[in-house]
Write a protein that holds these residues in place. Structure first.
Motif, mmCIF file in Angstrom:
data_model
loop_
_atom_site.group_PDB
_atom_site.id
_atom_site.type_symbol
_atom_site.label_atom_id
_atom_site.label_comp_id
_atom_site.label_asym_id
_atom_site.label_seq_id
_atom_site.Cartn_x
_atom_site.Cartn_y
_atom_site.Cartn_z
ATOM 1 N N GLN A 60 0.636 -1.350 -0.159
ATOM 2 C CA GLN A 60 0.016 0.078 -0.230
ATOM 3 C C GLN A 60 -0.029 1.716 -0.051
ATOM 4 O O GLN A 60 0.394 2.223 -0.465
ATOM 5 C CB GLN A 60 -0.597 -0.203 1.643
ATOM 6 C CG GLN A 60 -2.376 0.773 1.206
ATOM 7 C CD GLN A 60 -1.472 2.309 1.673
ATOM 8 O OE1 GLN A 60 -0.459 2.562 2.146
ATOM 9 N NE2 GLN A 60 -2.009 3.436 0.962
ATOM 10 N N SER A 61 1.800 1.508 0.807
ATOM 11 C CA SER A 61 2.687 2.520 0.854
ATOM 12 C C SER A 61 3.804 2.435 -0.715
ATOM 13 O O SER A 61 3.827 3.783 -1.179
ATOM 14 C CB SER A 61 4.154 1.829 2.145
ATOM 15 O OG SER A 61 5.094 1.482 1.544
ATOM 16 N N ASN A 68 8.824 5.552 -1.468
ATOM 17 C CA ASN A 68 9.730 4.853 -2.599
ATOM 18 C C ASN A 68 10.210 3.938 -2.523
ATOM 19 O O ASN A 68 11.325 3.037 -1.921
ATOM 20 C CB ASN A 68 11.156 6.240 -2.488
ATOM 21 C CG ASN A 68 12.264 6.269 -3.621
ATOM 22 O OD1 ASN A 68 11.526 4.998 -4.698
ATOM 23 N ND2 ASN A 68 13.043 6.883 -4.268
ATOM 24 N N PRO A 69 10.016 2.407 -3.908
ATOM 25 C CA PRO A 69 9.520 1.731 -3.851
ATOM 26 C C PRO A 69 11.722 1.609 -4.828
ATOM 27 O O PRO A 69 11.903 0.429 -4.223
ATOM 28 C CB PRO A 69 9.359 0.897 -4.564
ATOM 29 C CG PRO A 69 8.782 1.986 -5.613
ATOM 30 C CD PRO A 69 9.225 3.520 -4.862
ATOM 31 N N VAL A 70 12.153 2.289 -4.858
ATOM 32 C CA VAL A 70 14.121 2.231 -5.488
ATOM 33 C C VAL A 70 14.917 3.052 -4.465
ATOM 34 O O VAL A 70 15.629 4.128 -5.497
ATOM 35 C CB VAL A 70 14.017 2.342 -7.152
ATOM 36 C CG1 VAL A 70 13.026 1.572 -7.207
ATOM 37 C CG2 VAL A 70 12.480 3.191 -7.630
ATOM 38 N N LEU A 266 0.231 3.585 6.947
ATOM 39 C CA LEU A 266 -0.345 2.611 8.427
ATOM 40 C C LEU A 266 0.951 3.957 9.126
ATOM 41 O O LEU A 266 0.917 3.885 10.560
ATOM 42 C CB LEU A 266 0.121 1.602 8.108
ATOM 43 C CG LEU A 266 0.637 0.441 9.692
ATOM 44 C CD1 LEU A 266 -1.254 1.065 10.407
ATOM 45 C CD2 LEU A 266 1.003 -0.940 9.283
ATOM 46 N N ASN A 267 1.928 4.090 8.280
ATOM 47 C CA ASN A 267 3.151 4.836 9.241
ATOM 48 C C ASN A 267 3.106 6.335 8.426
ATOM 49 O O ASN A 267 3.249 6.544 7.575
ATOM 50 C CB ASN A 267 4.111 4.361 9.329
ATOM 51 C CG ASN A 267 4.436 3.933 7.890
ATOM 52 O OD1 ASN A 267 4.340 3.767 6.450
ATOM 53 N ND2 ASN A 267 5.868 4.764 7.273
ATOM 54 N N ILE A 268 4.235 6.662 9.866
ATOM 55 C CA ILE A 268 4.530 8.454 8.755
ATOM 56 C C ILE A 268 6.327 8.393 9.452
ATOM 57 O O ILE A 268 6.341 7.452 8.857
ATOM 58 C CB ILE A 268 4.712 9.198 10.361
ATOM 59 C CG1 ILE A 268 5.421 8.356 11.760
ATOM 60 C CG2 ILE A 268 3.700 9.556 11.110
ATOM 61 C CD1 ILE A 268 5.859 9.619 12.538
ATOM 62 N N LYS A 269 6.824 9.573 8.210
ATOM 63 C CA LYS A 269 8.198 9.518 7.750
ATOM 64 C C LYS A 269 8.683 10.586 9.212
ATOM 65 O O LYS A 269 9.189 10.983 8.881
ATOM 66 C CB LYS A 269 8.799 10.276 6.690
ATOM 67 C CG LYS A 269 8.002 9.047 5.836
ATOM 68 C CD LYS A 269 8.014 9.861 3.859
ATOM 69 C CE LYS A 269 7.129 10.437 4.054
ATOM 70 N NZ LYS A 269 7.309 11.759 2.625
ATOM 71 N N GLY A 270 8.972 8.933 10.334
ATOM 72 C CA GLY A 270 9.268 9.508 11.745
ATOM 73 C C GLY A 270 11.353 9.455 11.278
ATOM 74 O O GLY A 270 11.490 9.748 10.439
ATOM 75 N N GLY A 271 11.554 9.358 12.306
ATOM 76 C CA GLY A 271 13.194 9.633 12.635
ATOM 77 C C GLY A 271 13.722 8.506 13.635
ATOM 78 O O GLY A 271 12.732 8.175 14.704
#
Length: 337
Positions: A60-61, A68-70, A266-271
């Motif tokens: 899904q992401s 980004n898959p690559v 489902l997720n954020i772009k956290g750190g």
């Protein structure tokens, strides 16, 4: 509890399914192999909530354009003991693989080293991010923040993510000591798994629509309001992870959900922050003996066990007997690709 039918799959079969699904979703060979390994290791260790069940969320992401898959991450050394990564909007493990050798080398040179990473995603269990360092004789401590769904003690709305952390250290003559845990009473994916299997949780892990603690996983998923473990103590750990994860690395805060919501992810772009220590450089030549003594005091002490050692029993069984996987899940994954 719902009646669940299952198939027995070997670890090679599980990895093959994971690679097929991830490749079909657009991942290249390098990234797909790294994530497939984590999915397989999760099933091997009995961590079903982070194994094959996580594949639809990876897909899904990518399909939504959120991840980004690559990805082609960038790693730079910004201080004598600090590496900083930009994940190129891919998954953390791809960046970490590029940093691992340098990070271990810096720790062996200086005694301690740290790696922070932002602009990346993380959906797996953290134990696999730390275990390899312990296998090389190093200590590793990692934390990553996640999307807000944990209510601080006394609060009425989520502020923190489940904000997990992991610790790993070498153990002479045995597999390393490795554990990971969420700052919430239960990890989100364990609650999702209970809901999918139609069973209640063993303890109240979140709030229902009336604001009351509940053991009903579906009620908790409706409010997305999880409880911290240990009340104010777990909330304090979640705060620590938020600072060392998001703030130190420059990732999104757990409450920064706008981009995630727009993509339905489902997720954020956290750190994340990973700290690696070489015990050989800290002046105690008896470090290994200390670890042996600590573990010996736990083992045989009633039903106590060394943190994380439950995975070793699962590993042995998975290697010899395979893993039971829901037939419904296998069908779902085959339909995805």
């Amino acid at each position: 509890m719902a009646n669940i039918t299952a198939e027995i799959l070997s670890l090679d079969q599980i990895r093959e399914i994971a690679i097929t699904v991830l490749t079909a979703a657009g991942m290249d060979a390098n990234g797909g192999s790294l994530i497939a390994n984590i999915v397989t290791q999760s099933e091997r260790d009995g961590l079903r909530s982070h194994g094959l069940r996580m594949l639809p969320f990876y897909v899904q992401s990518f399909q939504s354009g959120y991840a980004n898959p690559v990805a082609r991450p960038l790693i730079e050394r910004i201080a004598p003991g600090v590496l900083r990564g930009d994940g190129d909007n891919g998954y953390y493990q791809i960046a970490a693989a590029l940093a691992q050798d340098d990070l271990a080398g810096i720790a062996q040179e200086n005694g301690i080293a740290a790696f922070t990473c932002a602009n990346c995603h993380h959906l797996a269990a953290l134990r696999f991010d730390t275990e390899s360092f312990a296998e090389a004789g190093l200590i590793a401590l990692m934390m990553v923040n996640s999307l807000s769904m944990v209510v601080p003690q006394g609060g009425v709305r989520p502020v923190f993510g489940t904000n997990p952390m992991s610790f790993a250290c070498p153990r002479k003559g045995m597999a390393p000591v490795v554990w990971d845990q969420a700052s919430s009473m239960m990890a989100l994916m364990d609650i999702k798994l209970a809901a999918a299997e139609g069973r209640d949780l063993p303890r109240a892990a979140g709030l229902d629509s009336t604001g009351q603690p509940s053991t009903d996983p579906k009620a908790i998923l409706e409010t997305c309001s999880l409880l911290p473990f240990g009340e104010h103590k777990g909330a304090a750990i979640a705060f620590l992870v938020e600072v060392l994860g998001a703030a130190l690395a420059g990732g999104a805060l757990s409450v920064d959900n706008a981009d995630r919501d727009a993509h339905g992810a489902l997720n954020i772009k956290g750190g994340s922050t990973l700290i690696v220590i070489d015990p050989a450089r800290f002046g105690n030549a008896s470090f290994d003996d200390y670890l042996t003594r600590i573990c010996a005091e736990i083992e045989g002490n009633g039903d106590a066990r060394v943190p994380g050692d439950g995975r070793l029993k699962h590993r042995a069984a998975a290697d010899s007997d395979g893993v039971a996987v829901s037939a419904e899940l296998i069908s779902q994954l085959r339909n995805i690709h």
